[in-house]
Design a protein around this motif. Structure first.
Motif, PDB file in Angstrom:
ATOM      1  N   HIS A 191       0.836  -1.204   0.000  1.00 41.95           N
ATOM      2  CA  HIS A 191       0.000   0.000   0.000  1.00 41.95           C
ATOM      3  C   HIS A 191       0.871   1.255   0.000  1.00 41.95           C
ATOM      4  N   TRP A 192       2.012   1.190   0.664  1.00 41.03           N
ATOM      5  CA  TRP A 192       2.952   2.329   0.619  1.00 41.03           C
ATOM      6  C   TRP A 192       3.442   2.542  -0.812  1.00 41.03           C
ATOM      7  N   MET A 193       3.782   1.471  -1.495  1.00 44.93           N
ATOM      8  CA  MET A 193       4.215   1.611  -2.891  1.00 44.93           C
ATOM      9  C   MET A 193       3.097   2.161  -3.771  1.00 44.93           C
ATOM     10  N   ASN A 194       1.841   1.909  -3.392  1.00 41.13           N
ATOM     11  CA  ASN A 194       0.700   2.439  -4.145  1.00 41.13           C
ATOM     12  C   ASN A 194       0.461   3.915  -3.886  1.00 41.13           C
ATOM     13  N   GLY A 195       1.104   4.476  -2.860  1.00 38.73           N
ATOM     14  CA  GLY A 195       0.873   5.859  -2.491  1.00 38.73           C
ATOM     15  C   GLY A 195      -0.280   6.065  -1.530  1.00 38.73           C
ATOM     16  N   ALA A 200       3.648   8.147  -3.501  1.00 35.25           N
ATOM     17  CA  ALA A 200       4.307   6.876  -3.761  1.00 35.25           C
ATOM     18  C   ALA A 200       5.816   7.101  -3.837  1.00 35.25           C
ATOM     19  N   PRO A 201       6.614   6.092  -3.512  1.00 33.34           N
ATOM     20  CA  PRO A 201       8.069   6.282  -3.520  1.00 33.34           C
ATOM     21  C   PRO A 201       8.579   6.673  -4.898  1.00 33.34           C
ATOM     22  N   GLU A 202       9.503   7.627  -4.898  1.00 33.73           N
ATOM     23  CA  GLU A 202      10.143   8.059  -6.126  1.00 33.73           C
ATOM     24  C   GLU A 202      11.605   7.630  -6.095  1.00 33.73           C
ATOM     25  N   GLY A 203      12.113   7.169  -7.215  1.00 31.41           N
ATOM     26  CA  GLY A 203      13.501   6.745  -7.266  1.00 31.41           C
ATOM     27  C   GLY A 203      13.683   5.362  -6.670  1.00 31.41           C
ATOM     28  N   ARG A 204      14.917   5.017  -6.416  1.00 30.91           N
ATOM     29  CA  ARG A 204      15.263   3.681  -5.948  1.00 30.91           C
ATOM     30  C   ARG A 204      14.939   3.514  -4.470  1.00 30.91           C
TER      31      ARG A 204
END
Length: 317
Positions: A191-195, A200-204
């Motif tokens: 869910h964190w990766m989904n924003g 949502a996470p940007e970059g590596r």
């Protein structure tokens, strides 16, 4: 802190294992938290004396041992270790810390999220009511220890760590409170990766920690870790070790070389529960687990350090 300052066998072994592997960034689990981080500082000094230096560190009070005035585990009495926000006999027991050769930026702490308030949660119920009570559901945090998002400024650019330590999926009753919580602690990262908790996470980025869940063997709701390992936004480096292979549990079905913890068998036995999962845009140079086979140099050292073995991944931008 007492044991570290005394230079007991385990703390010395931990420092030597870390100095041998020489990680640039390290997540430590099950290190007790104190307000001034003196235990972490003492351990870092031991690591430096063993030959590897970290100039930057982060830790924060975990949910483990954070007392409440409610019966959170459903055993009747209040004030026991299971009635803390995360299992713990005292504040800060079994916390987390990050050591890094490079600066750590502003940390986002997701550890205060209320478990039952998440729309995707599989919160335990008995006869249609929250277990053990509505009052418990209103205050019970999802993180049994912590969920942190930490940016690290490396010479090649920023890398974001998503660090956590999930509860074991056992030690409960038919309501499966711990199994469900373990599932949701792992699902939080998808869910964190989904924003779902902001941008949502940007970059590596790298998801890492003790999920306390093997994708094949042992107890638990397997769909959680299988879904994370199979997420196209991540890559599984499949870190192996000769020690895990040599000490395999013959009744297990998963690849024994991937195991990361040496628990007595046959139940639960050796399992893969510790993970370092880089985002798909990294180039993988290597991965492994510090678990030499019996008779090899470092085998006894790894045993003295912890039942859990150090998992490492070598990445390139």
């Amino acid at each position: 802190m007492r044991d570290i300052l005394k230079g007991n066998d385990q703390s010395e072994a931990v420092a030597e294992v870390i100095a041998r592997v020489r990680p640039d960034i390290l997540l430590l689990l099950d290190i007790d938290f104190d307000f001034e981080a003196r235990a972490l500082g003492a351990l870092n000094a031991r690591i430096a004396a063993a030959g590897h230096r970290f100039d930057h560190a982060f830790t924060k009070r975990p949910n483990s041992g954070m007392a409440t005035d409610l019966d959170l585990d459903g055993d009747g009495p209040r004030g026991g270790p299971g009635d803390a926000q995360g299992f713990g006999r005292f504040a800060g027991e079994g916390g987390m810390a990050v050591l890094s050769r490079w600066p750590i930026g502003e940390v986002t702490d997701l550890s205060g999220l209320i478990w039952g308030a998440q729309p995707w949660a599989v919160y335990p119920e008995v006869e249609g009511r929250p277990y053990p009570s509505d009052e418990a559901k209103a205050v019970q945090r999802l993180s049994s220890v912590a969920h942190w998002v930490l940016p690290v400024e490396t010479p090649e650019g920023r890398v974001t760590l998503a660090a956590f330590h999930a509860t074991p999926s056992v030690f409960d009753g038919p309501e499966d409170r711990n199994g469900r919580r373990n599932h949701d602690e792992i699902m939080l990262w998808r869910h964190w990766m989904n924003g779902d908790f902001g941008q949502a996470p940007e970059g590596r980025f790298i998801i890492l920690g003790d999920a306390n869940l093997d994708p094949v063997d042992g107890d638990g709701i397997k769909v959680a870790i299988r879904g994370l390992l199979g997420d196209a936004r991540l890559q599984d480096p499949l870190p192996r070790s000769p020690g895990a292979l040599a000490e395999a549990d013959p009744e297990h079905e998963g690849d024994p070389a991937l195991d990361t913890v040496d628990w007595p068998g046959p139940d639960p036995g050796n399992l893969r529960v510790d993970y370092v999962l880089p985002s798909a845009d990294f180039r993988l140079r290597g991965a492994g687990v510090f678990w030499p086979a019996p008779g090899e140099d470092g085998h006894d050292l790894a045993q003295r350090a912890s039942r859990h073995r150090l998992v490492w991944v070598d990445l390139e931008f």
